[in-house]
Design an enzyme around this catalytic site. Sequence first.
Site, mmCIF file in Angstrom:
data_model
loop_
_atom_site.group_PDB
_atom_site.id
_atom_site.type_symbol
_atom_site.label_atom_id
_atom_site.label_comp_id
_atom_site.label_asym_id
_atom_site.label_seq_id
_atom_site.Cartn_x
_atom_site.Cartn_y
_atom_site.Cartn_z
ATOM 1 C CG ASP A 141 -0.278 -0.078 2.537
ATOM 2 O OD1 ASP A 141 0.910 0.296 2.624
ATOM 3 O OD2 ASP A 141 -0.919 -0.487 3.519
ATOM 4 C CG HIS A 164 -9.286 -2.752 9.391
ATOM 5 N ND1 HIS A 164 -8.342 -3.445 10.117
ATOM 6 C CD2 HIS A 164 -8.744 -2.571 8.152
ATOM 7 C CE1 HIS A 164 -7.274 -3.664 9.374
ATOM 8 N NE2 HIS A 164 -7.494 -3.147 8.175
ATOM 9 C CE LYS A 206 -5.139 -1.073 1.040
ATOM 10 N NZ LYS A 206 -5.448 -0.744 2.437
#
Length: 373
Positions: A23, A304, A174
């Site tokens: 990421d 999450h 991302k």
Amino acid sequence: MPDAIRHLTLSHVVLPIDNPVSDAKVLTGRQKPLTETVMLFVEVLTEDGHRGMGFSYSKRAGGPAQFAHLREVAEVAIGQDPSDIAKIYESLMWAGASVGRSGVATQAVAALDVALWDLKARRADLPLAKLLGAHRDSCRVYNTSGGFLQAGVEEMKEKATASLEAGIGAIKIKVGQPDWRADLDRVAALKEHLGDVPLMVDANQQWDRARARRMCRELEQHDLVWIEEPLDAWDAVGHADLSHTFDTPIATGEMLTSVGEHMALIDAGYRGIVQPDAPRIGGITPFLKFATLANHAGLALAPHYAMEIHLHLAAAYPTEPWVEHFEWLASLFEEQPEIRDGRMWVPDRPGLGFTLTQRMRDLTKETASIGRP
């Protein structure tokens, strides 16, 4: 006589990721590509023969520390009534009070806390969501695993299409690259590919306040479901400001490791989407505490990771949430969540509804036996 916790088995498991992912933290030089997830599993056995299973996790670092911390403090749970989950949680936190009530300490205790909730629901012969009081039998689901930055645009499109064909209802990708223009091109390409399919983006804390405002303004045109972690995770004031400035919702909270850290968002006037992570915040007990406060503040919820836990917690949240789909943990569980029509469905099996596989045993690096087998 009340039941009592008789034995705990702790397992330190290292689960490799087949294809390492990156990421924005990797592209900006802050971290290395993610190659594995380290799991902490807890299996509980009571005097009356009831069982429960829970887990926590870490990425890149911290897994051995979680295992070591819980091994050190878990003895205080032996002999306690497994129904007294809040009492046990407090006793575990006091046992490790010198290292604080966040970070590794809460993430270690989380695995046992989740196991106790699993046990309680199994004993009641109810799915955990039903034990908590479900508002729905399914939740909207989005996929993240296909949108990491090591994947080019064409690969990202292919993975998004595969996710939609598998019944998933939305896609997250991302952003946060060193070249912000590349981020905008990436979002525009996938938005064109997806059409009306809901799309989220995640910057993984890579922007300062000035860049975040500029990027949020540029991204408004794409009608995104949310912009995630545009700022440092602990910048509650900055996130609150963005949540009041832009029409696109701001999402954050996954990195926070206590109720107090999450409450800083509410205290700052945040009006976005909260993303608590039960294994990180300390387990289901503190997750539920914060969820009550978040609902009172009128905040939307999108937990999450760890869909095996969060599906139940999201189903029990009063307003319609999102659940994040990651297939990375699939080989550790015999059962898989049912996904169709853009939603993930709460299993009808008792507890969390998942049992551990032989692969989980094979990947175990270390175990600890606490109490009387």
